[in-house]
Design a protein around this motif. Sequence first.
Motif, mmCIF file in Angstrom:
data_model
loop_
_atom_site.group_PDB
_atom_site.id
_atom_site.type_symbol
_atom_site.label_atom_id
_atom_site.label_comp_id
_atom_site.label_asym_id
_atom_site.label_seq_id
_atom_site.Cartn_x
_atom_site.Cartn_y
_atom_site.Cartn_z
ATOM 1 N N TYR A 148 0.868 -1.436 0.180
ATOM 2 C CA TYR A 148 0.126 0.141 -0.113
ATOM 3 C C TYR A 148 1.006 1.171 0.057
ATOM 4 O O TYR A 148 0.401 2.592 -0.708
ATOM 5 N N ASP A 149 1.945 1.555 0.130
ATOM 6 C CA ASP A 149 2.482 2.049 1.019
ATOM 7 C C ASP A 149 3.533 2.096 0.153
ATOM 8 O O ASP A 149 4.119 3.382 -0.785
ATOM 9 N N GLN A 150 3.850 1.682 -1.051
ATOM 10 C CA GLN A 150 4.699 1.465 -2.428
ATOM 11 C C GLN A 150 3.633 2.519 -3.129
ATOM 12 O O GLN A 150 4.621 3.212 -3.950
ATOM 13 N N VAL A 151 2.594 2.149 -3.429
ATOM 14 C CA VAL A 151 1.748 2.613 -3.922
ATOM 15 C C VAL A 151 1.725 4.024 -3.579
ATOM 16 O O VAL A 151 1.237 4.894 -4.843
ATOM 17 N N GLN A 152 1.741 4.163 -2.831
ATOM 18 C CA GLN A 152 1.332 5.979 -2.162
ATOM 19 C C GLN A 152 2.516 7.192 -2.875
ATOM 20 O O GLN A 152 2.604 7.931 -2.910
#
Length: 234
Positions: free
Chosen positions: A12-16
């Motif tokens: 999720y953080d990678q996408v953000q």
Amino acid sequence: MPTLAERYAAAYDQVQVATQKANRAAGSVKLLAVSKTKPVSDIEAVAALGQIDFGENYAQEAVEKAQKLSHLGLQWHFIGPIQSNKTRPLAEHMDWIHTVERDKIARRLNDQRPANLKPLNVCIQVNASAEPQKSGVSVAEIGPLAALIDELPQLQLRGLMAIVENTADQARLAQQFTLMAEQLELLQRNYPSVDTLSMGMTQDLQPAIHHGSTMVRIGTAIFGARQPKAAPEQ
């Protein structure tokens, strides 16, 4: 070994982060958790973390999971090849189909979508790399198929989907991602409902987001290595 919750948080953080680096608005890129071959318990665990959208590649498995987890209010996306004899259960239980590439499949999904359900969200699968072994329509075929889908009342045209070439050549990837973004923009001129560019996976999500993806498909990075299927679906 990181836990399922830790892997999901990292994905999720990678996408953000990729969204921010691309100077895109926060929340403009959706994470699609690809849960094929994974147990219902894993999906329940990830859903408890706030994930709503799940992708499946096999029709029977997708339908069974959607039925078992209907109480969770999840959005089910079918992202695998579609066989003509499997359109009815998909039309009855999926919220999205990303892999429409034939008139016949579009018509069957429309005719078999229950009248009491919202129109089925569909994306046209495009063979952006023009590889002969890849599924998807050519760029020239997008327009006619989009026009047909737009006329079918139980389908809602939402955009395009592509699996780009498996290559480390960043210039080739950028070319294919750019092509898809351009084709989406052309579609949007004629179809106000079009808002989705489904492209990019774990290994190429950053360039995909940079070039306009609105939905990236992440499986192994969240759920771990896939389990082999017992037998292919007929």
